[in-house]
Design a protein around this motif. Sequence first.
Motif, short mmCIF file in Angstrom:
data_model
loop_
_atom_site.label_atom_id
_atom_site.label_comp_id
_atom_site.label_asym_id
_atom_site.label_seq_id
_atom_site.Cartn_x
_atom_site.Cartn_y
_atom_site.Cartn_z
N PHE A 136 -85.70 74.10 10.52
CA PHE A 136 -84.48 73.73 11.02
C PHE A 136 -83.44 74.42 10.02
CE2 PHE A 136 -87.37 71.26 13.43
CZ PHE A 136 -87.38 71.64 14.82
N TYR A 142 -79.88 72.63 8.69
CA TYR A 142 -79.09 71.43 8.45
C TYR A 142 -78.05 71.67 9.43
CZ TYR A 142 -76.43 67.35 7.14
OH TYR A 142 -75.98 66.30 7.23
N ASP A 173 -77.41 66.76 12.72
CA ASP A 173 -78.11 66.27 13.97
C ASP A 173 -79.60 66.07 13.84
OD1 ASP A 173 -75.99 66.36 15.44
OD2 ASP A 173 -76.21 68.35 16.22
N LYS A 177 -83.76 66.17 14.14
CA LYS A 177 -84.26 67.31 14.28
C LYS A 177 -85.94 66.85 14.59
CE LYS A 177 -81.39 70.58 13.80
NZ LYS A 177 -80.10 69.74 13.50
#
Length: 288
Positions: free
Chosen positions: A248, A250, A253, A255
């Motif tokens: 993901f 950054y 939020d 993950k």
Amino acid sequence: DEVEELGVVLGPVPAGLSVTNLFNDNGAIFATVDAQCVAVPGPASFQIHVSVAQGLLTKGDLLVNLFPDAPPKLGVYADTTMTAGQDIKIPASFAPSDNGGVNTMMASAPGFTGSFSIDIKTGEVSVLDAGPPGIYTVTVTAIDNCGAEVTRTFQLTVRGTATITLPDLHAVYDGQPHFATATTTPQDLAGLKITYSQNGAKVDAPTLPGSYDVAATISDPLYDAPAALGVLVIDKGVARLQFGMMTFRYDGDPKPAAVTTSPAGLDGVSLSYVDANGAPMGVPVNAG
């Protein structure tokens, strides 16, 4: 006394007839006439010559009407069901009879491998070592002294004993119902039925892991079998877990990882996270 001095003589008697006990009783002529089996049905006659000491007084024809020999009388038999290999006695509704006499009685059934015997006095039929299983038409024949005969028929059902086997009572959970299989000996008997229950409650389609009581029965026109009982066990299946996207960018939020199961939709999946040092942590947020 002229009446007492009458003489009685027979003329020729037709074939198949016999005349005995011919006598004069105060002017009345008596005789016993018997018809043998070879006598021809229909009218017949013979002469009787009556005389006195001085010579012939008179003569006359005695007419006899012969009826065909009537067949014996024989009762009826009830349809009967019995087990293969056994013996049974089947009574007639009344004893056989005939004006001359019943000389022979017999019973037969095509395809039947057992045997029959008959009590000629009562008409009772004994069935011995019945078999093979099947439905038979039994014909009982009674024959009199002149060969006239009468027949009666009844249905004899011979039932066999079968067995039911439950050869495979194990399955692994895969989300689908699992059913037991049953075989019969002899093969392919009619009305094979398998039922399931768990803790006394009926189960139509065993699916979830666990133990299920199984009962197999038949409803066959010619065979009986005790119910086959067993326990169907469905073991827990082996599931596969597969992670979805694991990389993901950054954005501040959390993950969480995504997991799918095979079979799909399994319950109880839980996720835990550890940091680079192996310490437990919550859902990752920071880059790393």
